[in-house]
Design an enzyme around this catalytic site. Structure first.
Site, PDB file in Angstrom:
ATOM      1  N   TYR A 141       0.884  -1.156  -0.209  1.00  0.00           N
ATOM      2  CA  TYR A 141      -0.001  -0.016   0.024  1.00  0.00           C
ATOM      3  C   TYR A 141       0.872   1.188  -0.046  1.00  0.00           C
ATOM      4  O   TYR A 141       0.718   2.450  -0.809  1.00  0.00           O
ATOM      5  CB  TYR A 141      -0.989   0.098   1.055  1.00  0.00           C
ATOM      6  CG  TYR A 141      -1.750   1.390   1.630  1.00  0.00           C
ATOM      7  CD1 TYR A 141      -2.832   1.690   0.539  1.00  0.00           C
ATOM      8  CD2 TYR A 141      -1.440   2.018   2.508  1.00  0.00           C
ATOM      9  CE1 TYR A 141      -3.248   3.033   0.433  1.00  0.00           C
ATOM     10  CE2 TYR A 141      -2.081   3.013   3.030  1.00  0.00           C
ATOM     11  CZ  TYR A 141      -2.945   3.605   1.919  1.00  0.00           C
ATOM     12  OH  TYR A 141      -3.531   4.909   2.026  1.00  0.00           O
ATOM     13  N   ASN A 170      -3.712   9.807  10.749  1.00  0.00           N
ATOM     14  CA  ASN A 170      -4.885   9.025  11.126  1.00  0.00           C
ATOM     15  C   ASN A 170      -6.065   9.703  11.019  1.00  0.00           C
ATOM     16  O   ASN A 170      -6.213  10.736  11.996  1.00  0.00           O
ATOM     17  CB  ASN A 170      -4.660   8.266  12.594  1.00  0.00           C
ATOM     18  CG  ASN A 170      -3.697   7.284  12.685  1.00  0.00           C
ATOM     19  OD1 ASN A 170      -2.489   7.312  12.299  1.00  0.00           O
ATOM     20  ND2 ASN A 170      -4.074   5.926  12.644  1.00  0.00           N
ATOM     21  N   HIS A 189     -10.216   0.771  11.205  1.00  0.00           N
ATOM     22  CA  HIS A 189      -9.724   1.768  11.797  1.00  0.00           C
ATOM     23  C   HIS A 189     -10.153   1.649  13.277  1.00  0.00           C
ATOM     24  O   HIS A 189     -11.158   1.306  13.708  1.00  0.00           O
ATOM     25  CB  HIS A 189     -10.261   2.983  11.386  1.00  0.00           C
ATOM     26  CG  HIS A 189      -9.731   3.464  10.037  1.00  0.00           C
ATOM     27  ND1 HIS A 189     -10.064   4.464   9.193  1.00  0.00           N
ATOM     28  CD2 HIS A 189      -8.784   2.710   9.227  1.00  0.00           C
ATOM     29  CE1 HIS A 189      -9.638   4.326   8.092  1.00  0.00           C
ATOM     30  NE2 HIS A 189      -8.859   3.223   7.887  1.00  0.00           N
ATOM     31  N   GLY A 284       5.554  -4.738  12.155  1.00  0.00           N
ATOM     32  CA  GLY A 284       5.269  -3.935  11.259  1.00  0.00           C
ATOM     33  C   GLY A 284       4.626  -2.577  11.882  1.00  0.00           C
ATOM     34  O   GLY A 284       4.630  -1.371  11.271  1.00  0.00           O
TER      35      GLY A 284
END
Length: 321
Positions: A141, A170, A189, A284
């Protein structure tokens, strides 16, 4: 201004459509409705169901609408999915955007604003992160968004394309007064997942890691209200149309909040206990991601006005409850 909003039936795109209309602009929406919602598009906007990768159809649309500026939100955006199905992301993000850019150049559109991401940075060397930080995406992405940014740079140098890339941290919140908010499927989210717990749609919120090198042991992120994001897009296109230089800008608040802080804010706003389940860390996940926002403030005159954490949570809750 006559604007095309790609992905205008999605979360941020639909808010952008409303922002443009409220500012008196003429808006056309292009969306394939693969993830967006037709009822999220304001009635005052012209809606076209189609694919941004179809250069000939998009060119006809741009010429018919006499488009002055493009706001490009249409994208695949689920990080985990990009790892398991990278072809979908390189085709759906990079290849599709290159097709859109062909039509943009042929129609001589004056300004192009890209919805980009902090994922272009990867795991940061230091925080807050400024725009010159090394770009080392850790997932497809982020790779696709960075590749699009590099295409914009090259097209600007070679063909005179005027562009701005806005790197979100965010995005959160809602414009509940006009019925807009997050409706992802599946939802990934943090804030809407927390609020789903408050609504009784989930039993608890998983907190991935509680031993991070942060004050309360949970990850810290920079949350910016979706309506502030849209204001920044307007500022970016105004800057370009007045002769401002193309470039990339971070969009955040410069302040970070931990997962526990977001949960506590949701408890205060909703009055619900919101049970927590502590889970292992995810590979990650950086401990802290916070934007350095001085460049957008200095050049675009942008400053987040609605991004107090309690206000973000309250607006999201008003939409979801």
């Amino acid at each position: 201004m006559r604007a095309l909003v790609t992905g205008g039936a999605g979360y941020i795109g639909s808010h952008m459509v409303r922002t443009l209309l409220d500012a008196g602009h003429d808006v056309t929406v292009l969306d394939d409705l693969s993830t967006g919602h037709r009822d999220a598009v304001a009635n005052e906007a012209r809606f076209v169901q189609g694919d941004v990768a179809d250069s000939s159809e998009v060119l006809a649309l741009l010429r018919d609408a006499k488009t002055d500026a493009i706001f490009h939100f249409a994208a695949k955006s689920r990080v985990e999915e990009s790892v398991t199905d990278p072809r979908r992301y390189f085709q759906g993000n990079l290849t599709a955007t290159l097709g859109l850019l062909e039509a943009t150049l042929d129609a001589k559109v004056g300004a192009f604003v890209l919805s980009s991401t902090a994922a272009v940075y990867g795991t940061p060397d230091e925080v807050p992160i400024d725009e010159e930080h090394p770009k080392r995406p850790v997932n497809p992405y982020g790779e696709t968004k960075l590749a699009i940014e590099r295409a914009l740079e090259a097209y600007g140098r070679a063909y005179g394309l005027r562009w701005s890339s806005l790197r979100y941290f965010n995005a959160a919140g809602a414009y509940h007064q006009v019925g807009l908010g997050e409706r992802h499927s599946p939802e990934t989210h943090l804030l809407p997942i927390i609020l789903d717990v408050a609504r009784g749609k989930r039993p608890a919120i998983n907190v991935y890691g509680t031993t991070w090198p942060t004050p309360d042991g949970t990850c810290i992120r920079d949350y910016i209200h979706v309506r502030d994001l849209c204001d920044a897009h307007l500022g970016a296109v105004d800057f370009l149309r007045k002769g401002g230089e193309s470039g990339a800008f971070n969009l955040g608040t410069g302040r970070g909040h931990s997962v526990r802080e977001v949960i506590d804010a949701a408890r205060r706003v909703t009055g619900h206990a919101i049970p927590v389940v502590e889970a292992p860390t995810r590979a990650g996940d950086p401990a802290i991601l916070v934007a350095k926002v001085e460049r957008a403030a200095r050049i675009l005159g942008f400053q987040a006005k609605r991004s107090n954490l309690e206000e973000i949570v309250a607006d999201a809750w008003a939409f979801m409850r």
